[in-house]
Design an enzyme around this catalytic site. Structure first.
Site, PDB file in Angstrom:
ATOM      1  N   THR A 168       2.041   6.974   0.699  1.00 28.09           N
ATOM      2  CA  THR A 168       1.006   6.000   0.326  1.00 28.09           C
ATOM      3  C   THR A 168       0.893   5.831  -1.184  1.00 28.09           C
ATOM      4  OG1 THR A 168      -1.341   5.465   0.667  1.00 28.09           O
ATOM      5  CG2 THR A 168      -0.854   7.722   0.109  1.00 28.09           C
TER       6      THR A 168
ATOM      7  N   THR B 202      -4.763   7.794   8.286  1.00 30.10           N
ATOM      8  CA  THR B 202      -4.899   6.776   7.249  1.00 30.10           C
ATOM      9  C   THR B 202      -6.399   6.540   7.048  1.00 30.10           C
ATOM     10  OG1 THR B 202      -4.781   5.032   8.907  1.00 30.10           O
ATOM     11  CG2 THR B 202      -2.740   5.582   7.798  1.00 30.10           C
ATOM     12  N   GLY B 203      -6.731   5.855   5.981  1.00 30.06           N
ATOM     13  CA  GLY B 203      -8.141   5.596   5.687  1.00 30.06           C
ATOM     14  C   GLY B 203      -8.604   6.473   4.538  1.00 30.06           C
TER      15      GLY B 203
ATOM     16  N   ARG C 179      -6.372  11.148  -9.033  1.00 22.87           N
ATOM     17  CA  ARG C 179      -6.966  11.445  -7.722  1.00 22.87           C
ATOM     18  C   ARG C 179      -5.868  11.597  -6.663  1.00 22.87           C
ATOM     19  NH1 ARG C 179      -6.692   8.627  -2.543  1.00 22.87           N
ATOM     20  NH2 ARG C 179      -8.607   9.009  -1.404  1.00 22.87           N
TER      21      ARG C 179
ATOM     22  N   THR D 187      -1.641   3.047   4.062  1.00 24.63           N
ATOM     23  CA  THR D 187      -0.782   4.240   4.092  1.00 24.63           C
ATOM     24  C   THR D 187       0.094   4.076   5.306  1.00 24.63           C
ATOM     25  OG1 THR D 187      -2.472   5.717   3.186  1.00 24.63           O
ATOM     26  CG2 THR D 187      -0.828   6.765   4.553  1.00 24.63           C
TER      27      THR D 187
ATOM     28  N   SER E 225       0.812  -1.216   0.000  1.00 22.18           N
ATOM     29  CA  SER E 225       0.000   0.000   0.000  1.00 22.18           C
ATOM     30  C   SER E 225       0.846   1.268   0.000  1.00 22.18           C
ATOM     31  CB  SER E 225      -0.904   0.012   1.227  1.00 22.18           C
ATOM     32  OG  SER E 225      -0.127   0.061   2.400  1.00 22.18           O
TER      33      SER E 225
HETATM   34  N1  ASP Z   1      -5.555   8.032   3.016  1.00 18.96           N
HETATM   35  C1  ASP Z   1      -5.195   7.336   1.817  1.00 18.96           C
HETATM   36  C2  ASP Z   1      -5.913   7.946   0.669  1.00 18.96           C
HETATM   37  O1  ASP Z   1      -7.060   8.289   0.780  1.00 18.96           O
HETATM   38  C3  ASP Z   1      -5.471   5.883   1.827  1.00 18.96           C
HETATM   39  C4  ASP Z   1      -5.258   5.165   3.119  1.00 18.96           C
HETATM   40  O2  ASP Z   1      -4.746   5.687   4.064  1.00 18.96           O
HETATM   41  O3  ASP Z   1      -5.595   4.017   3.224  1.00 18.96           O
HETATM   42  O4  ASP Z   1      -5.334   8.000  -0.388  1.00 18.96           O
END
Ligand code: ASP
Length: 354
Positions: free
Chosen positions: A233, A266-267, A243, A215, A87
């Site tokens: 990430t 993260t997320g 994006r 991430t 990731s």
């Molecule tokens: N925050 C990251 C994004 O939206 C993805 C992740 O942290 O899982 O690109």
């Protein structure tokens, strides 16, 4: 590890270095008093999740009196090339076109300078490129093909950063994400995987297919109480090309506040951007909240203000402060982070109830 012995050993080492170098004349502004009177728990590294290869690399810099900025950069670099991390960096999650576009930001609390790259392609270490934006330019962020070109000019090799795992994920993903094209559909793809893989591999590969994000946040406070952070990430898997998530956006996926602390997310980045997640956490810490409480406040805002209380996303905040405190808060109910200080390394279950 024995707390008192390890801490005393550490302080003696720092004080020894101080005594040795303090004899140098002509450097009146050099603060060599580091390590003396340092709060318990400092210096400190925090990484989101249990990516110990990253926390070990960052701690390797901090433990000998290195700077927080170098530590977070080292931690991020270790994650970017770690072969089993799908990731971040090399072998990261491909976008809708099968291309890995990386996002990264870095921030130095000592100078309050920051740098970021968004949708950079073919670069193994976006953290280095982000740091170069910060240190070599008057800008904060460079994106898309221009970020790749910038990195090339700074000496990076533009290369194929896909891995067998990321290519395989993409082949299977395009097979299952639509029933109205000519790629084999989800059921056929899953059946093929079952036929091909030994049972011991199957569970792991199925979980990999489910992944839609990942991430790493690396945060650190050094022996001078300087703070720094880096978030790196490949962003959401299968994202629309171009994006940018929250990770390269200073204030969203990362923020650092001098004399206060640092925070990262993260997320799903869209929710984080809407509430300036990491900035919100740092502001709450500046007002006196602990890292956990400050993270909870940002998540509460996210749930209340962007999703009307119906949280169906998995965002997770992590934070540290200059007192050596740390914490995290998540919407999803599963949150872990790893810290490293003079007591050793520990993976901690974060808070998850609003
Ligand atoms: N925050 C990251 C994004 O939206 C993805 C992740 O942290 O899982 O690109």
């Amino acid at each position: 590890m024995n707390r008192s012995v390890s801490r005393r050993g550490f302080l003696e080492k720092a004080a020894g270095a101080t005594a040795g170098v303090a004899a140098l004349k002509g450097f009146p502004n050099l603060n060599l008093n580091y390590g003396v009177g340092l709060p318990e728990g400092l210096p400190l590294v925090l990484v989101s999740g249990s990516k110990t290869w990253a926390s070990d690399a960052a701690w390797g810099v901090l433990k000998d009196g290195g700077e927080a900025l170098d530590a977070v950069h080292a931690g991020a670099m270790a994650a970017e090339v770690y072969p089993r991390d799908s990731s971040v960096g090399v072998g990261g999650s491909p976008n809708e076109d099968g291309v890995i576009q990386l996002d990264c930001s870095i921030m130095d609390g000592k100078s309050m300078q920051c740098g970021a790259v968004g949708c950079i392609e073919g670069i193994e270490h976006p953290s280095t490129a982000a740091r170069q934006v910060m240190e070599w330019t008057d800008h904060c962020m460079i994106v898309g093909p221009y970020a790749t070109e910038f990195a090339r000019k700074m000496g990076h090799t533009v290369t194929d950063i896909s891995s067998e795992g990321s290519r395989d994920w993409y082949r299977r993903w395009i097979g299952r994400h639509s029933d109205s094209d000519d790629w084999f559909n989800a059921a056929e793809s899953a059946a093929k995987m079952k036929r091909e893989l030994p049972p011991s591999e199957l569970g792991r590969r199925q979980r990999e297919l489910e992944r839609n994000h990942g991430t790493i946040n690396v945060l650190a406070v050094d022996v001078r109480r300087d703070v720094a952070g880096c978030t790196t990430t490949s962003g959401l898997s299968g994202k629309i090309p171009g994006r940018c998530g929250d990770s390269p956006i200073i204030g969203a996926g990362l923020y650092v506040l001098r004399d206060v602390g640092a925070a990262g997310f993260t997320g799903r980045g869209e929710e984080v951007i809407r509430v300036c997640g990491s900035f919100t956490v740092c502001e709450q810490m500046r007002r006196g909240l602990s890292p956990t409480e400050a993270s909870r406040e940002a998540i509460r805002r996210m749930v209340d203000e962007t999703n009307e209380g119906n949280a169906n996303f998995s965002d997770n905040a992590v934070a540290i402060n200059v007192k050596g405190e740390h914490g995290s808060f998540t919407v999803s109910g599963r949150s872990r982070y790893t810290i490293h200080n003079t007591d050793g390394r520990q993976t901690i279950q974060g808070e998850a109830r609003l």
